[in-house]
Design a protein around this motif. Sequence first.
Motif, PDB file in Angstrom:
ATOM      1  N   UNK A  85       0.876  -1.271   0.013  1.00  0.00           N
ATOM      2  CA  UNK A  85       0.035  -0.067  -0.218  1.00  0.00           C
ATOM      3  C   UNK A  85       0.920   1.398   0.031  1.00  0.00           C
ATOM      4  N   UNK A  86       1.926   1.238   0.638  1.00  0.00           N
ATOM      5  CA  UNK A  86       2.930   2.290   0.599  1.00  0.00           C
ATOM      6  C   UNK A  86       3.256   2.681  -0.781  1.00  0.00           C
ATOM      7  N   UNK A  87       3.631   1.821  -1.580  1.00  0.00           N
ATOM      8  CA  UNK A  87       4.072   2.086  -2.832  1.00  0.00           C
ATOM      9  C   UNK A  87       2.968   2.665  -3.622  1.00  0.00           C
ATOM     10  N   UNK A  88       1.590   2.345  -3.444  1.00  0.00           N
ATOM     11  CA  UNK A  88       0.578   2.961  -4.201  1.00  0.00           C
ATOM     12  C   UNK A  88       0.429   4.194  -3.636  1.00  0.00           C
ATOM     13  N   UNK A  89       0.583   4.458  -2.364  1.00  0.00           N
ATOM     14  CA  UNK A  89       0.649   5.977  -1.750  1.00  0.00           C
ATOM     15  C   UNK A  89       1.585   6.876  -2.657  1.00  0.00           C
ATOM     16  N   UNK A  90       2.807   6.343  -2.626  1.00  0.00           N
ATOM     17  CA  UNK A  90       4.045   7.224  -3.256  1.00  0.00           C
ATOM     18  C   UNK A  90       3.689   7.388  -4.661  1.00  0.00           C
ATOM     19  N   UNK A  91       3.331   6.458  -5.405  1.00  0.00           N
ATOM     20  CA  UNK A  91       3.097   6.520  -6.792  1.00  0.00           C
ATOM     21  C   UNK A  91       1.966   7.454  -7.113  1.00  0.00           C
ATOM     22  N   UNK A  92       0.837   7.398  -6.288  1.00  0.00           N
ATOM     23  CA  UNK A  92      -0.292   8.221  -6.569  1.00  0.00           C
ATOM     24  C   UNK A  92       0.219   9.522  -6.500  1.00  0.00           C
ATOM     25  N   UNK A  93       1.016   9.942  -5.316  1.00  0.00           N
ATOM     26  CA  UNK A  93       1.415  11.180  -5.308  1.00  0.00           C
ATOM     27  C   UNK A  93       2.552  11.683  -6.360  1.00  0.00           C
ATOM     28  N   UNK A  94       3.241  10.724  -7.049  1.00  0.00           N
ATOM     29  CA  UNK A  94       4.209  11.093  -8.033  1.00  0.00           C
ATOM     30  C   UNK A  94       3.384  11.220  -9.262  1.00  0.00           C
ATOM     31  N   UNK A  95       2.443  10.523  -9.575  1.00  0.00           N
ATOM     32  CA  UNK A  95       1.679  10.398 -10.480  1.00  0.00           C
ATOM     33  C   UNK A  95       0.703  12.045 -10.790  1.00  0.00           C
ATOM     34  N   UNK A  96       0.298  12.179  -9.547  1.00  0.00           N
ATOM     35  CA  UNK A  96      -0.447  13.467  -9.730  1.00  0.00           C
ATOM     36  C   UNK A  96       0.679  14.486  -9.882  1.00  0.00           C
ATOM     37  N   UNK A  97       1.967  14.598  -9.399  1.00  0.00           N
ATOM     38  CA  UNK A  97       2.893  15.596  -9.450  1.00  0.00           C
ATOM     39  C   UNK A  97       3.129  15.803 -10.971  1.00  0.00           C
ATOM     40  N   UNK A  98       3.224  14.607 -11.714  1.00  0.00           N
ATOM     41  CA  UNK A  98       3.530  14.528 -13.066  1.00  0.00           C
ATOM     42  C   UNK A  98       2.486  15.028 -13.985  1.00  0.00           C
ATOM     43  N   UNK A  99       1.057  15.210 -13.389  1.00  0.00           N
ATOM     44  CA  UNK A  99       0.108  15.651 -14.067  1.00  0.00           C
ATOM     45  C   UNK A  99      -0.583  14.530 -14.820  1.00  0.00           C
ATOM     46  N   UNK A 100      -0.695  13.465 -14.336  1.00  0.00           N
ATOM     47  CA  UNK A 100      -1.112  12.152 -14.836  1.00  0.00           C
ATOM     48  C   UNK A 100      -2.394  11.928 -14.254  1.00  0.00           C
ATOM     49  N   UNK A 101      -2.344  12.138 -12.704  1.00  0.00           N
ATOM     50  CA  UNK A 101      -3.582  11.759 -11.993  1.00  0.00           C
ATOM     51  C   UNK A 101      -4.051  13.381 -11.704  1.00  0.00           C
TER      52      UNK A 101
END
Lengths: 138, 138
Positions: A54-70
């Motif tokens: 789940x941690x990896x999900x959180x980290x990547x949702x944050x990253x994808x949001x910063x990248x403008x993908x989410x």
Amino acid sequence: MPINYFIEQLQAKGIKITPQRQEILHVFLSEENLHLSAEEVHSRITAKYPSMSLDTVYRNLAMLQEQGILTELNFGERKSLFEINNSEHHHHLVCTKCGGSQEIDFCPLDFMDRKKIINFKIEKHSFEIFGICANCME
Amino acid sequence: MPINYFIEQLQAKGIKITPQRQEILHVFLSEENLHLSAEEVHSRITAKYPSMSLDTVYRNLAMLQEQGILTELNFGERKSLFEINNSEHHHHLVCTKCGGSQEIDFCPLDFMDRKKIINFKIEKHSFEIFGICANCME
DNA sequence: ATGTATGCAAACTATTTGCACCCCC
DNA sequence: GGGGGTGCAAATAGTTTGCATACAT
């Protein structure tokens, strides 16, 4: 948009493409109009790949949001939902009973006089209408 | 509005007027345009009345919101802010750097065609513009 | 007198962080 | 090979709940 569109976008910034990241993108591209919490993304993936944390999900949702993908959606509940930036900019009708939502294409920023907003650099905005949807109405 | 306006409104519904509840109302009426978290309300009160518990603040913020006396604001942060329903309906410009906010009088619902929203009973709505305020700009 | 409100402590939910190991480029 | 990415476990923030006592009406 195919998954490669997003993958190339990440690679171009030097972000590594791990199996976990691909799974997250797969989830969001598997259906239209998905609004998912971190927990929901996680459980959709662990159904097939139980080792995903789940941690990896959180980290990547944050990253994808910063990248403008989410885009992160805050529907007033404690938890955040995420949607993929696949379609036109839009807002939501949110049912306060079942939590479901539908898109609306009206955007307030198109109607307000932005000149009235001075000394303020607009970054983003939120607009949601809350109420009871047809299903929950009876 | 004087504090008695709100107190009478609560009494009319059979809600008891405790010292704690009066203190909470005092806090919100002590300044204009206050947007406070539960924690902030609590610490303003404990400065004078150290025995006030944070739980009671939470319970009463929820109660006052149900009674229509407070509005809960979700600016995308983890915590909720509350403001008293003292003035005209309005929305906010929220600074993502310092967390401060200013009011705007534009309301999207005045501009959108509500007939487009069918089979949905509107209860409330949110609209905020996020960005960098003048102070944080330089 | 009665039942609601309070304070305390503990539980809970969503999210974040430190760390050692792993693996994509 | 190296540095970012991962899983695990523990920490954190904000909020909620159970319970015995206190107090507003």
